[in-house]
Write a protein that holds these residues in place. Structure first.
Motif, short mmCIF file in Angstrom:
data_model
loop_
_atom_site.label_atom_id
_atom_site.label_comp_id
_atom_site.label_asym_id
_atom_site.label_seq_id
_atom_site.Cartn_x
_atom_site.Cartn_y
_atom_site.Cartn_z
N ALA A 35 0.89 -1.18 -0.16
CA ALA A 35 0.10 0.07 -0.07
C ALA A 35 0.92 1.20 0.06
CB ALA A 35 -1.00 -0.04 1.37
N GLY A 36 0.89 2.11 -0.93
CA GLY A 36 1.50 3.33 -1.26
C GLY A 36 0.88 4.66 -1.08
N GLY A 37 1.68 5.61 -0.55
CA GLY A 37 1.13 6.83 -0.57
C GLY A 37 1.79 7.48 0.64
N LYS A 38 2.15 8.79 0.74
CA LYS A 38 2.87 9.25 1.76
C LYS A 38 2.07 9.42 2.93
CE LYS A 38 5.37 13.19 0.73
NZ LYS A 38 6.86 12.52 0.69
N GLY A 64 -8.29 -0.42 -4.04
CA GLY A 64 -8.65 0.31 -2.79
C GLY A 64 -8.81 -0.34 -1.69
N THR A 65 -9.67 -1.42 -1.64
CA THR A 65 -9.71 -2.67 -0.66
C THR A 65 -8.43 -2.93 0.08
OG1 THR A 65 -11.82 -3.43 -1.44
CG2 THR A 65 -10.82 -4.95 0.10
N PHE A 66 -7.46 -3.21 -0.88
CA PHE A 66 -6.14 -3.75 -0.29
C PHE A 66 -5.63 -2.72 0.44
CE2 PHE A 66 -1.54 -4.19 -1.09
CZ PHE A 66 -1.19 -5.15 -0.57
N VAL A 67 -5.80 -1.39 -0.15
CA VAL A 67 -5.19 -0.34 0.70
C VAL A 67 -5.67 -0.29 2.19
CG1 VAL A 67 -4.77 2.14 0.95
CG2 VAL A 67 -4.23 1.00 -1.23
N ARG A 68 -7.04 -0.25 2.28
CA ARG A 68 -7.77 -0.28 3.53
C ARG A 68 -7.46 -1.25 4.51
NH1 ARG A 68 -12.18 -2.70 4.89
NH2 ARG A 68 -12.83 -2.98 2.68
N GLU A 69 -7.26 -2.47 4.01
CA GLU A 69 -7.10 -3.70 4.68
C GLU A 69 -5.81 -3.66 5.21
OE1 GLU A 69 -8.23 -6.97 2.29
OE2 GLU A 69 -10.33 -6.76 3.08
N SER A 70 -4.76 -3.38 4.47
CA SER A 70 -3.28 -3.25 4.74
C SER A 70 -3.14 -2.25 5.99
CB SER A 70 -2.46 -2.55 3.82
OG SER A 70 -2.41 -3.61 2.17
N LEU A 71 -3.86 -1.14 5.92
CA LEU A 71 -3.77 -0.33 7.10
C LEU A 71 -4.51 -0.89 8.42
CD1 LEU A 71 -4.50 3.20 5.02
CD2 LEU A 71 -2.26 2.44 6.67
#
Length: 309
Positions: A35-38, A64-71
């Motif tokens: 998951a990337g982004g500053k 987007g689901t991957f980003v949310r679940e990673s966090l």
């Protein structure tokens, strides 16, 4: 509460191979999804340092689901606005040379921005900290960054900004609590060479006259300089170590700095921890673990620079 905003996050597909032959089939030795982004990087490090925070911004689709679940797997709370589009995928190809292919990302509409702003208007209170990091998504302008900065000022929340030249300078009249340009960005903002420590300090002070309260100027392998709202100047050293990947190091510096400042209100100690966190991430494959960052703190030397500098 601490909030991070990432307007245009990504899933980074990192692929490693020895050599790439253009125009031919290539097979990679290893691949991973990150998951990337500053702002996302800041959320991860803040949580690892023991600070609960809420990650916001725009996501959509399976990525987007991957980003949310990673966090959420890191223990970070999320409050993203859902787009009817797919969060971008960036390709990071590590071979004899590193090559990056970054997608544009989905378009954000005024209605999308209004919904995110309504969330902050409802939830933001005095003393909160908002980290706005990274560049604008397609469809967005500097005006959207200014809206966030202005809301933070009205709500008496601390606004921390780490973005490019135009977005940073647009927000300065709203008096951001902390900004983190590097020497090259200082040179671009004021269209003048920034070659010496005196140049760094002079231009950081110019940013303060334009509205910034505190300015950290990252100098890569030469450490960082902090000019505070009380006109104190501190310089940090860097610890010994092997740089593995510089991606996320600046984000980690900002998050580490603010984590310590929230705890202590001590600028020198905050710079020390920020420098340690930035270096720890540079020495790591991804965002640093807290244990590594804390192990480097004592290696960081902080020098207070007098007014004569």
């Amino acid at each position: 509460m601490l909030y991070t905003i990432t307007f245009n996050p990504a899933v980074d597909l990192v692929m490693k191979t020895d050599v790439v032959h253009l125009g031919e089939l290539n097979r990679v030795q290893k691949d991973e999804y990150v998951a990337g982004g500053k702002g996302i990087n800041m959320s991860v490090l803040l949580k690892r340092l023991g600070h609960d925070n809420i990650a916001t911004g725009f996501i959509g689709g399976f990525t987007g689901t991957f980003v949310r679940e990673s966090l959420e797997n890191e223990g970070v709370q999320t409050a993203f606005h859902q787009l009817d589009a797919i969060t971008r995928i960036n390709v990071k190809l590590h071979a004899a040379q590193e090559t990056e292919l970054n997608a544009n990302g989905p378009t954000v509409t005024e209605a999308d921005v209004a919904e995110l702003m309504a969330y902050f208007d409802q939830n933001l209170v005095a003393g909160d900290v908002v980290f706005l990091a990274g560049n604008a998504a397609p469809g967005m302008t500097s005006d959207h960054y200014v809206k966030v900065a202005e809301l933070c000022r009205v709500k008496e929340a601390l606004f921390v900004l780490d973005s490019n030249k135009s977005l940073l300078t647009a927000c300065l009249p709203q008096r951001p609590f902390l900004i983190k340009p590097n020497a090259q960005e200082l040179s671009e903002i004021f269209e003048t060479p920034v070659d010496t420590l005196d140049d760094v300090i002079a231009n950081a002070r110019k940013l303060q006259t334009l509205g910034a309260q505190n300015v950290i100027v990252s100098l890569g392998g030469e450490g960082a300089v902090l000019v505070t709202d009380s006109q104190e100047i501190f310089r940090s050293s860097v610890p010994q170590g092997t740089v593995v990947n510089s991606v996320g190091a600046g984000d980690s510096m900002v998050a580490g700095f603010m984590a310590k400042y929230i705890e202590s209100k001590d600028y020198a100690q905050s710079l020390r921890q920020g420098a340690a966190c930035g270096s720890a991430t540079a020495f790591s494959v991804g965002i640093a673990e807290a244990e590594l960052a804390m192990s480097l703190v004592d290696e960081i030397q902080i020098k207070r620079i007098g007014e004569e500098s």
